[in-house]
Write an enzyme that holds these catalytic residues in place. Structure first.
Site, short mmCIF file in Angstrom:
data_model
loop_
_atom_site.label_atom_id
_atom_site.label_comp_id
_atom_site.label_asym_id
_atom_site.label_seq_id
_atom_site.Cartn_x
_atom_site.Cartn_y
_atom_site.Cartn_z
N CYS A 59 16.09 70.67 49.82
CA CYS A 59 16.46 70.41 51.20
C CYS A 59 17.90 70.83 51.47
O CYS A 59 18.52 71.53 50.67
CB CYS A 59 16.29 68.92 51.50
N LEU A 99 12.64 70.18 53.16
CA LEU A 99 11.62 71.12 52.70
C LEU A 99 10.72 70.30 51.80
O LEU A 99 11.06 70.00 50.65
CB LEU A 99 12.26 72.28 51.93
N ILE A 133 8.28 69.01 49.23
CA ILE A 133 7.69 69.52 47.99
C ILE A 133 6.93 68.41 47.25
O ILE A 133 5.82 68.61 46.78
CB ILE A 133 8.80 70.07 47.05
N GLU A 146 15.23 68.35 42.91
CA GLU A 146 14.00 67.90 42.27
C GLU A 146 14.38 67.19 40.97
O GLU A 146 15.14 67.72 40.16
CB GLU A 146 13.06 69.07 41.94
N ILE A 193 9.96 93.07 42.98
CA ILE A 193 10.51 94.05 43.90
C ILE A 193 10.48 95.42 43.24
O ILE A 193 10.71 95.54 42.03
CB ILE A 193 11.94 93.68 44.34
N SER A 237 11.95 80.75 38.36
CA SER A 237 12.78 81.92 38.08
C SER A 237 13.16 81.96 36.60
O SER A 237 13.26 80.93 35.95
CB SER A 237 14.05 81.87 38.94
#
Length: 636
Positions: free
Chosen positions: A2, A48, A50, A75, A287, A366
């Protein structure tokens, strides 16, 4: 994940509303405020969602006794274990959120609860009974937190732009910060571009009373001196393997679908291989480049490797193509970064995060941090060579250092040789710190205006990285000294900052299992010889993953996560450079020397020297000033 902001002092409710609007992109799923005129405390939150998507997870959140209220971004990966412990102690919960666990941990243990948390977080808890504001930032600084002590009180926010909604904020530029951004392309905490604003360093906490900082302390220290030299190769590989597997499993906790970055390199592929065990379907994102200039700058296209990794692991791969048009998002990049970080890799993160969000993904795993814990950057191998070079006579090393100025740096290999030799005659700590610097010091000072030069006359304070090294044991292996700087500064203030800010600009949370605190402990416990083994970086990590990944993925050549900046500066970004770095513009700002800046640009364009990243840093600094200093943010 958030966005948070707030204050403690003589401020009004209107300011809180403005701060909330500034970070609205961080929380598109909801918002909430707490304001006490009596105490002068305001907390705002952009959500946000989750974990626990219900209304019960909304913030700011009170404890059951209404003795404290929290605004929290992050988190907590061990929240279920901590919740069970609290339940057994008689604590009751109204929600299934990790936020309520953090708040109740504070109610039971006070500020000592920090040593029990495993997660990524930045939060503020207003203790109503003690009239105390308690703030903290996670161990490695995955989540950002800025603060300012103003005449009217204390302000804080996930992003610096929110602080600028206070019209009384002093916008005086910090010349030390500018020097940092030009030296490293980023600035080590706590320094920012403004004297009045600081970054709360990773693993730190503070207490604010009566609108003033009452205490500031470090609750987490990197275990840089914990290497177990008796560890066998098999035991070391097992330790690395198990710690990463556990971290990934822990970080899969979510009430929404989790996806992942997948470049086809070791780090992201390792994370995906473990994540795949805990979900039937895993969407991955990468990408691709169709640009020969990428190869000219030392990059290789990740896409073929990402496809091979996805096929091997049986995951769904989504691709976004990078194009030169991305260069025109530079101003947007600077706005979201809050800092003039001169690295266009941030735009790659934004492009991937936007693609993920389009595909219904709000959480991405990631592989960031692997190079900072286990080695992997070219500077780690270069430093290993340094240990042999130090057997040379000092005079020979000094001559080699002088020769670095004569090495043509218009090619990738030339730039690497010049960089390797630049600090050849210096002592080891200076060489280690020097690997993080971009322009040569004398050339850098030529770019400064007289006022800037005078302000930086006290050169003893100009390299915070060197200062940090002097506080480490002399007996610490040089590689571990460099990994300390990588983990404490480069990772936090550069990689993690742009990863968080650009992903959150698209409403996506990024989790980083490779810097879970247990993985970090495992990494620093591994002997250096198992990490940088000759030319092979991350050697023990690679050995650990041989049972899961094909060798062509594990042992592929190391490549960066960048863009063809040198080409873009001379083509796509050329009009912007000519405008923003014009002699008149430079003169009006008063930071740099117009004549020297124009000379640098001319020499770079004629390929007489490689000044690309310095020019880009100058460009980012001026764009930042136009965005955050010249604009009256408090009115937006």
């Amino acid at each position: 994940m958030c966005g948070i902001a707030g204050f403690y002092g003589d401020f009004d409710r209107v300011l809180l509303d403005g701060m909330s609007r500034a970070i609205a992109h961080r929380g598109p799923d909801g918002s909430g405020d707490y304001f006490s005129k009596r105490h002068g405390v305001g907390l705002t939150h952009r959500r946000l969602s989750i974990i626990d998507l219900s209304k019960l997870g909304r913030q700011p959140m009170f404890d059951s006794s209404h003795s404290a209220v929290i605004t929290y971004n992050g988190e907590l990966y061990n929240y279920r274990e901590l919740q069970q412990e609290l339940l057994q102690a008689g604590v009751t919960f109204k929600s299934a959120s990790d936020t309520e666990v953090v708040l109740n941990m504070y109610m039971r243990y006070g500020t000592d609860m920090l040593k029990r948390l495993n997660g990524i977080f930045a939060f503020a808890i207003w203790d109503i009974k003690k009239h105390m504001l308690f703030l903290s930032r996670d161990h490695l600084g995955v989540k950002p937190l800025y603060y300012s002590s103003a005449a009217k009180g204390f302000l804080f926010a996930s992003e610096l732009k929110a602080l600028l909604h206070y019209d009384g904020l002093d916008k005086t530029l910090d010349y030390d910060g500018i020097h940092n951004y030009l030296s490293f392309l980023w600035s080590p905490s706590p320094t920012t571009m403004l004297k009045s604003v600081s970054k709360l360093a990773a693993g730190h906490a503070m207490v604010v009373k009566d609108g003033r900082i009452d205490a500031l302390w470090q609750f987490y220290q990197l275990p840089y001196d914990s290497s177990n030299e008796k560890l066998s190769v098999s035991d070391a590989a097992e330790r690395v393997h198990d710690s990463i597997e556990t971290a990934v499993k822990r970080q899969m906790v979510s009430d929404v679908e989790v996806g992942a970055f997948l470049s086809g390199g070791l780090d992201s592929s390792a994370v995906v291989s473990f994540a795949k065990k805990h979900t039937d379907k895993l969407k991955c994102f990468t990408i691709g480049f169709n640009d020969a200039s990428m190869r000219d700058e030392g990059f290789s296209d990740d896409l073929p490797y990402a496809k091979k990794a996805a096929a091997h692991l049986g995951v769904e791969l989504h691709t976004v193509q990078a194009t030169p048009e991305m260069a025109h998002k530079l101003t947007k990049m600077i706005y979201h970064l809050d800092e003039p970080q001169a690295d266009m890799a941030a735009l790659n993160v934004l492009a991937i995060a936007e693609l993920a969000r389009e595909n219904g993904i709000k959480v991405l795993l990631s592989g960031a941090g692997g190079d900072d814990i286990f080695t992997g950057y070219s500077r780690h191998f270069a430093l290993l060579l340094d240990t042999f070079a130090f057997n040379m006579p000092k005079q020979v090393r000094t001559l080699a250092e002088r020769f670095s100025e004569a090495v043509p740096n218009s090619t990738t290999i030339g730039r690497r040789i010049s960089r390797f030799l630049r600090f050849f005659g210096k002592d080891m700590n200076e060489r280690i710190a020097g690997y993080f610097s971009w322009p040569e010091t004398k050339q850098q000072f030529k770019l400064y205006s007289p006022d800037m030069t005078e302000a930086l006359s006290d050169t003893s304070r100009l390299n915070p990285l060197l200062d940090a090294l002097t506080k480490l044991p002399d007996t610490l292996d040089p590689i571990n000294k460099m990994l300390f700087l990588d983990s404490k500064y480069f990772l936090t203030d550069h990689n993690l900052n742009y990863t968080d800010k650009m992903a959150m600009a698209a409403g996506v949370e990024v989790r980083v299992p490779l810097i879970d605190i247990d993985v970090v402990s495992a990494g620093f416990s591994i002997p250096v010889k198992y990490k940088q083994n000759g030319r092979t970086g991350k050697w023990i990590f690679k050995k650990a993953m041989e049972r899961h990944l094909p060798k062509e993925i594990i042992y592929r050549p190391k490549t960066g996560f960048g863009v063809p900046l040198r080409r873009w500066l001379k083509l796509e970004l050329r009009p912007l450079v000519d405008d923003v770095l014009s002699a008149e513009s430079i003169k009006n700002r008063g930071i740099f020397n117009p004549k020297e800046v124009q000379l640098l640009i001319s020499l770079d364009r004629s390929n007489k020297l490689d000044g690309a990243y310095t020019i880009f840093s100058l460009l980012c600094i001026e764009l930042w000033c136009r965005t955050f200093v010249d604009t009256n943010t408090s009115q937006t």
